[in-house]
Design a protein around this motif. Structure first.
Motif, PDB file in Angstrom:
ATOM      1  N   ASN A  47       1.681  11.116  -0.385  1.00 25.98           N
ATOM      2  CA  ASN A  47       1.749  10.247   0.788  1.00 25.98           C
ATOM      3  C   ASN A  47       1.750   8.778   0.369  1.00 25.98           C
ATOM      4  O   ASN A  47       0.730   8.087   0.485  1.00 25.98           O
ATOM      5  N   GLU A  67       2.763   6.248   1.744  1.00 23.49           N
ATOM      6  CA  GLU A  67       2.454   5.285   2.805  1.00 23.49           C
ATOM      7  C   GLU A  67       0.976   4.920   2.825  1.00 23.49           C
ATOM      8  O   GLU A  67       0.586   3.918   3.434  1.00 23.49           O
ATOM      9  N   LYS A  72       5.105   1.105  -3.860  1.00 28.72           N
ATOM     10  CA  LYS A  72       4.349   2.308  -3.543  1.00 28.72           C
ATOM     11  C   LYS A  72       4.901   3.544  -4.243  1.00 28.72           C
ATOM     12  O   LYS A  72       4.581   4.686  -3.860  1.00 28.72           O
TER      13      LYS A  72
END
Length: 235
Positions: A84, A86, A168
Protein backbone atom coordinates in the motif's frame (compact mmCIF):
# COMPACT_ATOMS: atom_id res chain seq x y z
CA UNK A 1 8.84 16.90 45.15
CA UNK A 2 5.87 14.54 44.75
CA UNK A 3 5.21 15.83 41.24
CA UNK A 4 8.88 15.39 40.37
CA UNK A 5 8.81 11.78 41.66
CA UNK A 6 5.71 10.97 39.58
CA UNK A 7 7.28 12.51 36.46
CA UNK A 8 10.52 10.62 37.07
CA UNK A 9 8.64 7.34 37.53
CA UNK A 10 6.80 7.93 34.26
CA UNK A 11 10.04 8.64 32.42
CA UNK A 12 11.68 5.51 33.81
CA UNK A 13 8.68 3.35 32.87
CA UNK A 14 8.62 4.89 29.39
CA UNK A 15 12.34 4.27 28.94
CA UNK A 16 12.08 0.65 30.08
CA UNK A 17 9.10 -0.06 27.82
CA UNK A 18 10.85 1.51 24.82
CA UNK A 19 13.98 -0.45 25.60
CA UNK A 20 11.92 -3.65 25.76
CA UNK A 21 10.63 -3.06 22.23
CA UNK A 22 14.08 -2.97 20.68
CA UNK A 23 15.32 -6.08 18.93
CA UNK A 24 13.55 -8.66 16.76
CA UNK A 25 10.11 -10.23 17.14
CA UNK A 26 8.40 -13.04 15.25
CA UNK A 27 4.81 -14.25 14.81
CA UNK A 28 3.34 -17.02 12.67
CA UNK A 29 -0.08 -17.25 11.08
CA UNK A 30 -1.89 -20.04 9.21
CA UNK A 31 -3.24 -18.55 5.98
CA UNK A 32 -5.41 -21.17 4.25
CA UNK A 33 -2.96 -23.95 5.04
CA UNK A 34 0.19 -21.92 4.43
CA UNK A 35 2.30 -20.97 7.42
CA UNK A 36 3.36 -17.34 7.16
CA UNK A 37 6.08 -15.72 9.22
CA UNK A 38 5.94 -12.09 10.29
CA UNK A 39 9.28 -10.73 11.47
CA UNK A 40 9.56 -7.27 13.04
CA UNK A 41 12.92 -5.57 13.61
CA UNK A 42 12.92 -2.52 15.89
CA UNK A 43 15.93 -0.26 16.45
CA UNK A 44 16.17 3.01 18.39
CA UNK A 45 13.98 5.00 15.98
CA UNK A 46 13.24 2.76 12.99
CA UNK A 47 11.34 -0.45 12.38
CA UNK A 48 10.37 -2.89 9.62
CA UNK A 49 7.72 -5.64 9.52
CA UNK A 50 7.76 -8.36 6.85
CA UNK A 51 5.53 -11.28 5.88
CA UNK A 52 6.93 -14.28 3.99
CA UNK A 53 6.13 -17.98 3.66
CA UNK A 54 7.79 -19.97 6.44
CA UNK A 55 8.46 -23.06 4.29
CA UNK A 56 9.58 -21.56 0.97
CA UNK A 57 10.69 -18.06 1.95
CA UNK A 58 8.42 -16.60 -0.74
CA UNK A 59 8.16 -12.86 -0.08
CA UNK A 60 4.69 -11.42 0.57
CA UNK A 61 4.97 -7.86 1.87
CA UNK A 62 6.99 -5.39 3.91
CA UNK A 63 6.46 -1.98 5.49
CA UNK A 64 8.26 0.25 7.93
CA UNK A 65 9.53 3.65 8.91
CA UNK A 66 10.14 5.63 12.10
CA UNK A 67 8.54 5.05 15.47
CA UNK A 68 8.13 6.59 18.92
CA UNK A 69 6.37 5.52 22.08
CA UNK A 70 4.10 7.60 24.32
CA UNK A 71 2.89 5.51 27.23
CA UNK A 72 1.45 2.39 25.58
CA UNK A 73 0.81 4.11 22.23
CA UNK A 74 3.24 3.23 19.47
CA UNK A 75 3.34 5.97 16.83
CA UNK A 76 4.60 5.03 13.35
CA UNK A 77 5.36 7.21 10.33
CA UNK A 78 5.52 5.08 7.19
CA UNK A 79 8.53 5.39 4.84
CA UNK A 80 7.80 2.38 2.63
CA UNK A 81 4.97 -0.11 2.08
CA UNK A 82 5.22 -2.72 -0.68
CA UNK A 83 1.46 -3.44 -0.70
CA UNK A 84 0.00 0.00 0.00
CA UNK A 85 2.35 2.77 -1.21
CA UNK A 86 -0.34 5.37 -0.54
CA UNK A 87 0.47 4.93 3.18
CA UNK A 88 3.95 6.41 2.70
CA UNK A 89 4.20 9.65 4.65
CA UNK A 90 1.21 8.90 6.85
CA UNK A 91 1.30 8.45 10.62
CA UNK A 92 -0.75 6.04 12.70
CA UNK A 93 -0.84 4.91 16.33
CA UNK A 94 -1.35 1.52 17.95
CA UNK A 95 -1.85 0.51 21.55
CA UNK A 96 0.77 -2.10 22.44
CA UNK A 97 1.36 -4.50 25.29
CA UNK A 98 4.95 -5.58 25.74
CA UNK A 99 6.53 -7.99 28.19
CA UNK A 100 9.99 -9.47 28.27
CA UNK A 101 9.10 -12.16 25.72
CA UNK A 102 5.85 -11.13 24.00
CA UNK A 103 4.53 -8.18 22.00
CA UNK A 104 0.86 -7.61 21.28
CA UNK A 105 -1.10 -4.92 19.46
CA UNK A 106 -4.57 -4.24 20.83
CA UNK A 107 -7.33 -5.86 18.73
CA UNK A 108 -4.79 -7.89 16.69
CA UNK A 109 -4.83 -11.71 16.93
CA UNK A 110 -1.08 -11.89 16.38
CA UNK A 111 1.33 -12.46 19.24
CA UNK A 112 4.99 -11.74 18.51
CA UNK A 113 7.65 -13.71 20.40
CA UNK A 114 10.99 -12.09 21.12
CA UNK A 115 13.85 -13.32 18.94
CA UNK A 116 16.56 -11.09 20.44
CA UNK A 117 16.98 -7.78 22.26
CA UNK A 118 19.52 -6.26 19.87
CA UNK A 119 22.54 -7.15 21.99
CA UNK A 120 24.04 -10.13 20.13
CA UNK A 121 25.60 -8.83 16.91
CA UNK A 122 27.94 -5.87 16.53
CA UNK A 123 25.87 -4.05 13.91
CA UNK A 124 22.58 -3.31 15.67
CA UNK A 125 20.89 -0.25 14.18
CA UNK A 126 19.40 1.27 11.05
CA UNK A 127 22.01 1.97 8.38
CA UNK A 128 21.86 3.84 5.07
CA UNK A 129 24.19 3.07 2.18
CA UNK A 130 26.48 6.11 1.98
CA UNK A 131 29.12 4.97 -0.48
CA UNK A 132 30.44 2.18 -2.67
CA UNK A 133 33.50 1.34 -4.68
CA UNK A 134 33.12 0.60 -8.39
CA UNK A 135 35.97 -0.20 -10.76
CA UNK A 136 38.40 0.90 -8.05
CA UNK A 137 36.75 4.31 -7.69
CA UNK A 138 34.94 5.29 -4.50
CA UNK A 139 31.56 6.99 -4.93
CA UNK A 140 29.65 8.68 -2.10
CA UNK A 141 25.89 8.80 -1.82
CA UNK A 142 23.76 11.50 -0.19
CA UNK A 143 21.78 9.71 2.53
CA UNK A 144 19.28 12.59 2.73
CA UNK A 145 17.97 12.05 -0.77
CA UNK A 146 14.54 10.39 -1.21
CA UNK A 147 15.99 7.29 -2.89
CA UNK A 148 17.33 5.16 -0.04
CA UNK A 149 18.82 1.77 0.59
CA UNK A 150 18.43 0.98 4.27
CA UNK A 151 19.72 -2.05 6.15
CA UNK A 152 18.21 -2.59 9.58
CA UNK A 153 19.68 -5.06 12.05
CA UNK A 154 18.71 -6.41 15.44
CA UNK A 155 21.12 -8.62 17.35
CA UNK A 156 20.57 -11.60 15.05
CA UNK A 157 18.34 -10.57 12.14
CA UNK A 158 18.86 -8.25 9.18
CA UNK A 159 16.81 -6.76 6.38
CA UNK A 160 17.68 -4.37 3.58
CA UNK A 161 15.08 -2.29 1.74
CA UNK A 162 15.39 -0.11 -1.37
CA UNK A 163 12.70 2.54 -1.67
CA UNK A 164 11.89 6.17 -2.51
CA UNK A 165 10.06 8.37 0.00
CA UNK A 166 9.22 10.98 -2.65
CA UNK A 167 7.71 8.74 -5.33
CA UNK A 168 6.55 6.20 -2.69
CA UNK A 169 8.09 3.45 -4.81
CA UNK A 170 9.24 0.19 -3.26
CA UNK A 171 12.06 -1.48 -5.25
CA UNK A 172 13.23 -4.59 -3.43
CA UNK A 173 14.09 -6.19 -0.11
CA UNK A 174 15.76 -9.22 1.38
CA UNK A 175 16.56 -10.50 4.82
CA UNK A 176 17.20 -13.29 7.27
CA UNK A 177 19.70 -13.96 10.04
CA UNK A 178 23.30 -12.80 10.42
CA UNK A 179 26.42 -13.31 12.52
CA UNK A 180 29.53 -11.19 13.13
CA UNK A 181 32.54 -13.32 14.04
CA UNK A 182 36.25 -12.45 13.72
CA UNK A 183 35.71 -9.65 11.21
CA UNK A 184 33.34 -11.73 9.10
CA UNK A 185 29.74 -10.71 8.55
CA UNK A 186 27.65 -13.67 7.34
CA UNK A 187 24.07 -13.48 6.09
CA UNK A 188 21.68 -16.43 5.85
CA UNK A 189 18.95 -15.41 3.40
CA UNK A 190 15.38 -16.32 4.39
CA UNK A 191 13.53 -14.18 1.82
CA UNK A 192 14.37 -12.09 -1.24
CA UNK A 193 11.62 -10.22 -3.08
CA UNK A 194 13.22 -10.47 -6.53
CA UNK A 195 14.38 -14.08 -6.60
CA UNK A 196 13.17 -16.95 -4.40
CA UNK A 197 16.08 -19.11 -5.59
CA UNK A 198 18.38 -17.08 -3.30
CA UNK A 199 16.55 -18.35 -0.21
CA UNK A 200 18.79 -20.57 1.89
CA UNK A 201 22.05 -19.07 0.61
CA UNK A 202 24.84 -17.98 2.96
CA UNK A 203 26.87 -14.92 2.04
CA UNK A 204 30.10 -14.07 3.86
CA UNK A 205 31.71 -10.63 3.82
CA UNK A 206 34.60 -8.87 5.49
CA UNK A 207 33.46 -6.01 7.71
CA UNK A 208 34.94 -3.32 9.90
CA UNK A 209 33.72 -0.23 11.71
CA UNK A 210 35.71 2.85 10.72
CA UNK A 211 34.82 6.16 12.43
CA UNK A 212 31.34 4.81 13.05
CA UNK A 213 30.76 3.71 9.44
CA UNK A 214 30.32 0.09 8.45
CA UNK A 215 32.69 -0.99 5.66
CA UNK A 216 31.41 -4.11 3.94
CA UNK A 217 33.29 -6.02 1.22
CA UNK A 218 33.13 -9.37 -0.57
CA UNK A 219 30.99 -10.80 -3.34
CA UNK A 220 27.29 -10.38 -4.06
CA UNK A 221 24.88 -13.29 -4.43
CA UNK A 222 25.57 -13.08 -8.19
CA UNK A 223 29.31 -13.44 -7.60
CA UNK A 224 30.16 -9.82 -8.35
CA UNK A 225 32.76 -8.04 -6.17
CA UNK A 226 31.38 -5.32 -3.94
CA UNK A 227 32.59 -2.76 -1.45
CA UNK A 228 29.94 -0.77 0.37
CA UNK A 229 29.93 1.79 3.17
CA UNK A 230 26.92 2.14 5.45
CA UNK A 231 26.27 5.00 7.89
CA UNK A 232 23.98 4.93 10.91
CA UNK A 233 20.79 6.87 10.38
CA UNK A 234 20.59 10.19 12.13
CA UNK A 235 16.89 10.76 11.44
Amino acid sequence: MRQFAVALAFLIAHSLCAQNLRGAWEATINDEGKMLRNVVIITDAHQVATFYEAKTGAFISTNGGTWSLEGNMLRETVEFDSENPERVGTTSSFEVEVSQDELRIKDSPLVWKRVDDGSIGKLYGAWLMSGRKRNGEFQTRDTNRPRKTMKILSGSRFQWIAYNTETKAFMATGGGTYTTVDGKYTEHIEFFSRDNSRVGANLEFDFKLNDGDWHHSGFSSKGNPLYEVWSLRQN
